[in-house]
Design a protein around this motif. Structure first.
Motif, PDB file in Angstrom:
ATOM      1  N   GLU A 273       0.824  -1.349   0.171  1.00  0.00           N
ATOM      2  CA  GLU A 273       0.156  -0.031   0.018  1.00  0.00           C
ATOM      3  C   GLU A 273       0.736   1.224   0.051  1.00  0.00           C
ATOM      4  O   GLU A 273       0.583   2.171  -0.859  1.00  0.00           O
TER       5      GLU A 273
ATOM      6  N   THR B  92      -1.588  -0.852  -4.489  1.00  0.00           N
ATOM      7  CA  THR B  92      -3.120  -1.312  -3.840  1.00  0.00           C
ATOM      8  C   THR B  92      -3.935  -0.223  -3.904  1.00  0.00           C
ATOM      9  O   THR B  92      -3.700   0.886  -4.055  1.00  0.00           O
TER      10      THR B  92
ATOM     11  N   ASN C 236      -5.923  -0.977   1.710  1.00  0.00           N
ATOM     12  CA  ASN C 236      -5.869  -2.583   1.527  1.00  0.00           C
ATOM     13  C   ASN C 236      -5.254  -3.007   2.781  1.00  0.00           C
ATOM     14  O   ASN C 236      -5.651  -4.253   3.180  1.00  0.00           O
TER      15      ASN C 236
ATOM     16  N   SER D 232     -11.054  -3.750  -6.953  1.00  0.00           N
ATOM     17  CA  SER D 232      -9.428  -3.989  -7.485  1.00  0.00           C
ATOM     18  C   SER D 232      -9.711  -4.827  -8.798  1.00  0.00           C
ATOM     19  O   SER D 232      -8.837  -4.611  -9.834  1.00  0.00           O
TER      20      SER D 232
END
Length: 572
Positions: free
Chosen positions: A208, A213, A217, A234
């Motif tokens: 992250e 991401t 996340n 996602s």
């Protein structure tokens, strides 16, 4: 990305015999013909395995990703790769991290994949998947599996960091084997990886922080329905990333790596972060060294009150606001304009974050601890460097310590003599463990946070300086120096340490030195006999011959740099 530039068109866009072969065999799974008319093909790289308990829920997570891909007009195809379960694999999952990365790299490049979703959870599954994908460099997004719910034992919250506490209590006779068994059933009570800021949680925060991401996340518990939601979103987003040609190399910039290093220090992340981040940087072609870690971490205090450096758990972290809150607090230090997988910058993603529990997430003005989450030390005992996690020390006064070495030549020697009543050791001694590095074990196991001698535990000793060329679990704690480079097995000065030698650790000065003259070291070096590693076949032989040292990320030398997304040789 224009439709005719999709990688998958090199398979499904062909006419005649070649196209017939590629499409016909896929159709045996029940796909209609228009699925092959130019939709982006999205690979879902799944590390599900019943031998990897942390990733045991990934079939459901993959289904959520698929829903998102279908909705966005993509064509999802799930594929397995080698799954590394930290709790079961012997001698250590780290031995196979590079092998798994090769599996990922070759699976992506060899198949008609335009973008990929990496399903990661247990410690090594995250770096191995990111390393493999970075070598190919196609649009990529990461979905972590999430931490398990906080354990509950006799009215107390527990997590995997408590394993070490339970173990010492059992060795001292304070709890029985039956009580230990009761705790087992209470600790891991849901899907997910370790509930503390161990390596798995650190890796989730790392991806992250790197921008790989969607926001939040890292901390969503595996059992929380919002984990499936972020997987679903996602799946939608990766289709757009393919159309935008947002490849890993556009996200994994030098600035992204620097952000990840600073954030890792603030959250008290696992020391394993260092070795994995260095390996990822080597794959994507970013110049990163241990010196960068010291420069970036030196003045960053601990902001996150999570075990093992603090008291709370990943579940609490999420409910307190998650990693975006830490990012927002540190925006003045971070590269706020670094781009992320959702197409927005770190700064844009963090600007609306709000802290809901200041007991869990602190501020720079009033941190949890002034001690940073990571420091790199150098000296004649670790010429290329070693790492320590100051925030996890139980006795901060040990950050500056001079003591007499008690040396274990290898893990078997350590196990045989640690609890010997005749062991010549006291609380001021420094425990030294050799030959547990990348080549020496092989695979660099998590044995660096050595247990304390039983006779010292009986006296109430809670911490000692420990030094090795191995790693330690991110759930571990104590004053532990790790990743000593060069390692003992290749003749580094660690191999030359003898019982009674004086060692000085000074974390403030970032130094670790053996108080032995160079002349004496040369004499010992002349007498040094290298280990007979004895691995003559298969992957382990390949690993021993090609693995680099810890300060280089312990990758295989022939894997550094990228391979690109071109297939090795076209066929049919």
């Amino acid at each position: 990305m224009e439709e005719n530039k999709l990688r998958s068109r090199g398979w499904f866009g062909k006419s005649g015999k070649d196209g017939f072969i590629y499409r016909a065999w896929m159709k045996n799974q029940g796909y209609p013909s228009d699925e092959f008319d130019g939709r982006p093909v999205i690979g879902i790289c799944n590390t599900f395995s019943e031998l990897t308990p942390c990733n045991g829920h990934f079939r459901e997570l993959a289904a959520s990703v698929k829903r998102g891909v279908w909705e966005a007009g993509g064509f999802p195809v799930e594929f397995p790769v080698m799954s590394l379960g930290e709790t079961l694999i012997k001698p250590t999952a780290m031995l196979y991290r590079n092998l798994a990365s090769m599996d990922v790299e070759e699976s992506i490049r060899a198949n008609p994949i335009d973008g990929v979703v990496l399903l990661c959870g247990c410690d090594k599954t995250t770096p191995s998947l990111v390393m493999g994908a970075a070598s190919v460099n196609i649009p990529t997004i990461v979905v972590s599996g999430g931490p398990m719910l906080t354990g509950k034992y006799r009215g107390k919250n527990i997590g995997t960091s408590d394993i070490w506490r339970f173990s010492e209590m059992h060795r001292k006779g304070e709890i029985s084997q039956e009580e230990l068994s009761d705790a087992e059933a209470c600790m891991c009570r849901s899907n997910g990886h370790c509930a503390v800021m161990g390596t798995a949680s650190t890796m989730a925060c790392m991806v992250e922080s790197l921008g790989l991401t969607l926001p939040e996340n890292a901390a969503i518990p595996a059992a929380d329905s919002r984990r499936k939601v972020i997987a679903h979103l996602s799946g939608r987003r990766i289709v757009q990333m393919v159309k935008e040609d947002l490849r890993l190399s556009k996200i994994l910039t030098k600035e992204a790596f620097e952000n990840a290093i600073m954030l890792n220090a603030a959250i008290g992340g696992s020391t394993n972060f260092v070795i994995h981040l260095l390996a990822i940087a080597g794959r994507i072609g970013v110049d990163l060294s241990l010196d960068h870690f010291n420069q970036l971490c030196e003045k960053i205090p601990l902001l996150l009150n999570l075990q093992p450096s603090g008291g709370y758990f990943m579940e609490d972290f999420y409910y307190a606001g998650g990693l975006p809150v830490v990012m927002k607090e540190m925006l003045s230090l971070l590269h706020a304009d670094a781009i992320t997988a959702n197409g927005k910058t770190i700064g844009e993603n963090a600007k609306t974050a709000e802290c809901f529990d200041p007991e869990v997430i602190a501020t720079l003005a009033e941190p949890i601890k002034d001690l940073t989450g990571l420091a790199v030390v150098k000296g004649n005992l670790c010429i290329n460097g070693a790492v320590i996690k100051p925030s996890a020390s139980l006795k901060p006064e040990l950050m500056q310590h001079r003591g007499r070495a008690v040396v274990f030549e290898d893990i078997d020697d350590y196990k045989a003599r640690l609890d010997d009543p005749e062991l010549d050791v006291d609380e001021d001694s420094i425990l030294v463990l050799k030959n547990v590095g990348p080549k020496g074990y092989p695979g660099m196991p998590e044995v660096g946070n050595m247990s304390l001698p039983k006779k010292l535990l009986a006296k109430g000793v809670i911490d000692m300086v420990r030094i090795s060329d191995g790693r330690m679990s991110g759930t571990g704690f104590g004053t532990v120096v790790l990743h000593v480079s060069p390692e003992a097995a290749v003749g580094g000065n660690l191999a030359l340490v003898r019982d009674g030698d004086i060692i000085e650790l000074n974390v403030e000065k970032r130094s670790l030195n053996l108080e032995v003259t160079e002349e004496e070291l040369e004499r010992r070096r002349a007498e040094y006999v290298p280990l007979d590693l004895g691995y003559n076949r298969g992957y382990v032989n390949l690993h021993v011959r090609h693995v680099m040292q810890a300060h280089q990320g312990a990758d295989l030398d022939f894997l550094r740099g990228g391979s690109g997304d071109k297939v090795t040789r076209d066929s049919h």
